[in-house]
Scaffold this motif. Structure first.
Motif, PDB file in Angstrom:
ATOM      1  N   HIS A   1       5.374   2.878 -10.471  1.00  0.00           N
ATOM      2  CA  HIS A   1       4.542   2.426  -9.486  1.00  0.00           C
ATOM      3  C   HIS A   1       4.427   0.624  -9.090  1.00  0.00           C
ATOM      4  N   PHE A   2       4.804  -0.043  -7.775  1.00  0.00           N
ATOM      5  CA  PHE A   2       4.664  -0.782  -7.370  1.00  0.00           C
ATOM      6  C   PHE A   2       2.931  -1.315  -6.859  1.00  0.00           C
ATOM      7  N   THR A   3       2.690  -1.933  -6.304  1.00  0.00           N
ATOM      8  CA  THR A   3       2.261  -2.851  -5.034  1.00  0.00           C
ATOM      9  C   THR A   3       2.530  -3.895  -4.977  1.00  0.00           C
ATOM     10  N   LEU A   4       2.655  -3.427  -3.787  1.00  0.00           N
ATOM     11  CA  LEU A   4       3.466  -4.324  -2.671  1.00  0.00           C
ATOM     12  C   LEU A   4       2.178  -4.928  -1.964  1.00  0.00           C
ATOM     13  N   ARG A   5       2.803  -5.614  -0.875  1.00  0.00           N
ATOM     14  CA  ARG A   5       2.316  -6.756  -0.124  1.00  0.00           C
ATOM     15  C   ARG A   5       2.753  -7.183   1.247  1.00  0.00           C
ATOM     16  N   MET A   6       2.757  -6.885   2.373  1.00  0.00           N
ATOM     17  CA  MET A   6       3.810  -7.005   3.404  1.00  0.00           C
ATOM     18  C   MET A   6       4.070  -8.750   3.920  1.00  0.00           C
TER      19      MET A   6
ATOM     20  N   GLY B   1       4.086   8.578  -0.137  1.00  0.00           N
ATOM     21  CA  GLY B   1       3.093   8.905   0.214  1.00  0.00           C
ATOM     22  C   GLY B   1       2.373   7.941  -0.010  1.00  0.00           C
ATOM     23  N   LEU B   2       1.170   7.545   0.716  1.00  0.00           N
ATOM     24  CA  LEU B   2       0.619   5.610  -0.095  1.00  0.00           C
ATOM     25  C   LEU B   2      -0.471   6.445  -1.286  1.00  0.00           C
ATOM     26  N   ALA B   3      -0.371   5.497  -1.821  1.00  0.00           N
ATOM     27  CA  ALA B   3      -1.419   5.197  -3.236  1.00  0.00           C
ATOM     28  C   ALA B   3      -1.855   4.804  -3.919  1.00  0.00           C
ATOM     29  N   SER B   4      -2.678   3.956  -3.015  1.00  0.00           N
ATOM     30  CA  SER B   4      -3.777   3.016  -2.840  1.00  0.00           C
ATOM     31  C   SER B   4      -5.334   3.569  -1.641  1.00  0.00           C
ATOM     32  N   SER B   5      -6.043   2.787  -2.458  1.00  0.00           N
ATOM     33  CA  SER B   5      -7.129   3.116  -0.570  1.00  0.00           C
ATOM     34  C   SER B   5      -6.666   2.114   0.146  1.00  0.00           C
TER      35      SER B   5
ATOM     36  N   ASN C   1      -5.655  -6.591   0.599  1.00  0.00           N
ATOM     37  CA  ASN C   1      -4.469  -6.376   1.955  1.00  0.00           C
ATOM     38  C   ASN C   1      -2.796  -6.634   0.675  1.00  0.00           C
ATOM     39  N   THR C   2      -2.909  -5.234  -0.528  1.00  0.00           N
ATOM     40  CA  THR C   2      -2.132  -4.744  -1.637  1.00  0.00           C
ATOM     41  C   THR C   2      -2.018  -3.102  -0.538  1.00  0.00           C
ATOM     42  N   PHE C   3      -0.713  -3.035  -1.134  1.00  0.00           N
ATOM     43  CA  PHE C   3      -1.228  -0.926  -0.751  1.00  0.00           C
ATOM     44  C   PHE C   3      -0.351  -0.709  -2.039  1.00  0.00           C
ATOM     45  N   ASP C   4      -0.347   0.341  -2.642  1.00  0.00           N
ATOM     46  CA  ASP C   4       0.587   1.398  -4.159  1.00  0.00           C
ATOM     47  C   ASP C   4       1.420   1.812  -3.508  1.00  0.00           C
ATOM     48  N   ILE C   5       2.608   2.629  -3.916  1.00  0.00           N
ATOM     49  CA  ILE C   5       3.570   3.240  -3.676  1.00  0.00           C
ATOM     50  C   ILE C   5       4.494   3.668  -5.123  1.00  0.00           C
ATOM     51  N   VAL C   6       4.274   5.404  -5.371  1.00  0.00           N
ATOM     52  CA  VAL C   6       5.239   5.659  -6.922  1.00  0.00           C
ATOM     53  C   VAL C   6       6.240   5.775  -6.140  1.00  0.00           C
ATOM     54  N   ILE C   7       6.701   5.424  -6.992  1.00  0.00           N
ATOM     55  CA  ILE C   7       8.750   6.490  -6.480  1.00  0.00           C
ATOM     56  C   ILE C   7       9.091   7.008  -7.910  1.00  0.00           C
ATOM     57  N   ARG C   8       9.989   8.095  -8.144  1.00  0.00           N
ATOM     58  CA  ARG C   8      10.731   9.040  -9.190  1.00  0.00           C
ATOM     59  C   ARG C   8      12.153   9.067  -8.751  1.00  0.00           C
ATOM     60  N   THR C   9      12.306   7.884  -9.710  1.00  0.00           N
ATOM     61  CA  THR C   9      13.809   7.918  -9.574  1.00  0.00           C
ATOM     62  C   THR C   9      14.419   9.463  -9.687  1.00  0.00           C
ATOM     63  N   VAL C  10      15.088   9.489  -8.593  1.00  0.00           N
ATOM     64  CA  VAL C  10      15.547  11.020  -8.702  1.00  0.00           C
ATOM     65  C   VAL C  10      16.881  10.567  -8.381  1.00  0.00           C
TER      66      VAL C  10
END
Lengths: 286, 343
Positions: free
Chosen positions: A39-44, A71-75, A80-89
């Motif tokens: 689960h990552f929280t990112l900022r531009m 898909g974006l995982a936060s509202s 001014n951050t946003f979350d994404i979740v990445i499955r190791t595939v």
């Protein structure tokens, strides 16, 4: 001179219009959500706030490894951050999931059509999320929780394979005790210390009282859709009031490369959110 | 715009002058077949070609196209249009180019394609010899060729050159063109019209009849499984198609493992992995798993899905897929005529 392809004259005249040029985002928080999901929280990197609708997607990349649709995982109501979740595939997700706070990711987006909030406001809402389907729907769940007064009754069903696969544990803890959400969860297989419901996600319908005037959002593995739809039919929820968040292979995210095409629709631009009556007669959709 | 005549014996000097001052791509012989390639001399040009192995779309949409160059975390776009003249394009390929122009322009404009396209002058040419699998006369008749800058037609004693745009008109300066007479114009017109009657294959129904019936047969699983029974899922039919534009995007490192490129490569919806999504743990979801599913997708895409956007089917009747198919099952005429006869 370009170091990588020895070209002398890349034309920067087109940079503004180049739909494949990503933007840099900095990881401000990285948490291992499950054994396979990060689960990552990112900022531009530019500091700008990204404007997006819940349910929209990003093409996320790491140079040298490639791009993946996430898909974006936060509202958008959050800082001014946003979350994404990445499955190791595969190659890209494995490389991304080795990153930590302070590292960079590259994103294109927001892309596609998210949830139409105007159609959801002032209605009863039920979100049904199976497995990793909680990630894109979390963008809507957070939105509703942040602007609770704009919505009527809010129910949330969440199913995971087993307790170790549950994600967003802080959120789950909050939702369990919150009066703002009628929250029910289940796992396919319990564990010794699991005291909650065991069984497929449709077993949660009897724990709640969903009324026919509810707007329903479904996201999860393809197999889940038809069972959930059958339950909703029993309750009498109109199919136009059911929204599905579809997953497909997407390479470009801008409606060109053809991978996500279902009939004449491109999931990356016409979706990923569709109302069920839009796609119920579209072969290959569900 | 103007219609000119160029005498036969002035043609090579016209081509020479054009090749000297511009990059000119035209049909050239490659063993027993033809390809679009850069012309070095007028003698290489084979306006008597029947069809080329690959369609001319590769001039704007190369088989491998760099999109982004990177060096560590620094990166830049790779749009780098080169002025060129694409000479000797048959009308079916002009139609196909117009379709890809539209598809790359709609919604999110893709300047990786459009910049190359804008930098290109297209000179169409009449078909002097028809390929063995062509059916261009009976497909998408409601859509005419457009988007080309000039049209050159071989007639007795020379060529009629119709300049359609300013870019087309600009080519006239390379040769000793004179105004075409009415009889030369009408000779050119009948040369073009007469070729339509020489197609060896023919669709028996209109585009809308076909779109309707093909669409209605979506769930006719037996039909698709039978049609695709011998399919090798090789994607040759996609690769040679002038209206196919699917692509994959991949990153490639250079040897220094620091710099590299993000590129797009032609992809093919007939290949097994095209719609496959990995789920992790060795599991995958393939949204078009069977050969029949993928074969159907291609026919649907050619005959129905894009019709509304393009004004007609996304097939121009070049016959390349029919020739390229190892199992000889891709021929749209056979497939569609068979569907039309299905109950």
């Amino acid at each position: 001179m370009c170091n990588c392809c020895s070209s002398n004259n890349h034309s920067h005249n087109y940079d503004e219009q180049n739909i494949f040029l990503p933007k840099e985002a900095k990881i401000v928080r990285a948490v291992q959500a499950t054994a396979t999901e990060r689960h990552f929280t990112l900022r531009m990197a530019s500091g700008e706030k990204m404007k997006f609708d819940p349910g929209q997607i990003l093409e996320v990349s790491l140079f040298g490894f490639g791009e993946i649709p996430i898909g974006l995982a936060s509202s958008p109501t959050r800082e001014n951050t946003f979350d994404i979740v990445i499955r190791t595939v595969g190659r890209v997700s494995t490389a991304i999931n080795k990153l930590n706070e302070g590292d960079s990711l590259f994103i294109r987006g927001p892309l596609g059509r998210g949830f139409d909030l105007n159609l959801l406001r002032n209605h009863n809402i039920l979100v049904i999320a199976g497995g990793i389907g909680l990630c894109p729907t979390r963008s809507l769940i957070q939105y509703i929780m942040d602007r609770r007064s704009e919505f009527k009754k809010f129910s949330l069903f969440y199913g995971a394979k087993d307790p170790s696969q549950q994600m967003f544990l802080e959120d789950l803890a909050n939702w369990r005790k919150s009066n703002d959400v009628d929250f029910h969860e289940t796992v396919d297989r319990g564990s010794d210390d699991w005291k909650g419901n065991t069984g497929v996600i449709t077993t949660l319908f009897k724990k709640s009282s969903i009324t026919p005037d509810t707007k329903v959002i479904i996201c999860g593995p393809p197999i889940m859709f038809k069972f959930v739809i059958a339950e909703l039919d029993k309750i009498g929820v109109a199919r136009k009031d059911v929204y599905v968040d579809l997953e497909r292979r997407m390479k470009c995210g801008v409606g060109k490369c053809g991978h996500c095409q279902i009939n004449d629709k491109y999931v990356c631009v016409d979706g990923p959110v569709f109302s069920f009556d839009e796609i119920q007669n579209l072969e290959e959709a569900i | 715009m103007n219609v000119y005549f160029l005498k036969e014996h002035d043609f090579n000097s016209f081509m020479s002058k054009m090749i000297e001052s511009k990059k000119v791509i035209g049909p050239v012989a490659k063993k027993s077949k033809f390809v679009f390639d850069k012309l070095e001399s007028p003698e290489q040009l084979r306006l008597d070609y029947d069809v080329t192995i690959l369609p001319p779309k590769k001039e704007f949409f190369p088989t491998c196209q760099k999109l982004v160059c990177f060096d560590g975390n620094k990166f830049e776009g790779c749009i780098n249009p080169q002025e060129k003249i694409l000479f000797g394009v048959h009308f079916y390929d002009v139609k196909a180019i117009d379709m890809t122009d539209h598809l790359f322009s709609e919604k999110n404009q893709d300047w990786n394609y459009l910049a190359n396209r804008k930098a290109t002058t297209i000179v169409a040419s009449n078909i002097q010899k028809v390929s063995g699998r062509a059916f261009f006369a009976s497909v998408g008749k409601e859509v005419g060729p457009k988007g080309h800058d000039a049209f050159i037609t071989k007639i007795n004693g020379g060529y009629v050159f119709e300049a359609i745009t300013d870019k087309g008109e600009a080519i006239v300066k390379f040769g000793k063109f004179e105004k075409a007479s009415d009889s030369q114009k009408s000779e050119a017109q009948s040369a073009n019209e007469s070729m339509l009657g020489k197609c060896p294959e023919k669709l028996k129904y209109s585009s809308s009849e076909i779109a309707d019936k093909v669409r209605k047969n979506f769930t006719n699983e037996k039909l698709w499984e039978e049609a695709a029974h011998d399919c090798f899922s090789c994607g040759s039919c996609n690769v040679v198609c002038p209206t196919c534009y699917c692509f994959d995007v991949q990153d490639d490192w250079n040897l220094d493992q620091k710099t590299g490129t993000r590129s797009r490569y032609w992809d093919a919806c007939l290949t097994e992995d095209f719609s496959k999504v990995s789920l992790g743990g060795g599991h995958a979801e393939n949204f078009r798993e069977s050969r029949g599913d993928r074969f159907r997708h291609r026919i649907m895409r050619k005959a129905t899905y894009l019709n509304e956007k393009l004004g007609g089917p996304a097939c121009v009747g070049c016959g390349r897929c029919s020739s390229a198919c190892t199992a000889d099952i891709a021929d749209p005429v056979n497939v569609i005529n068979k569907i039309m006869e299905a109950k």
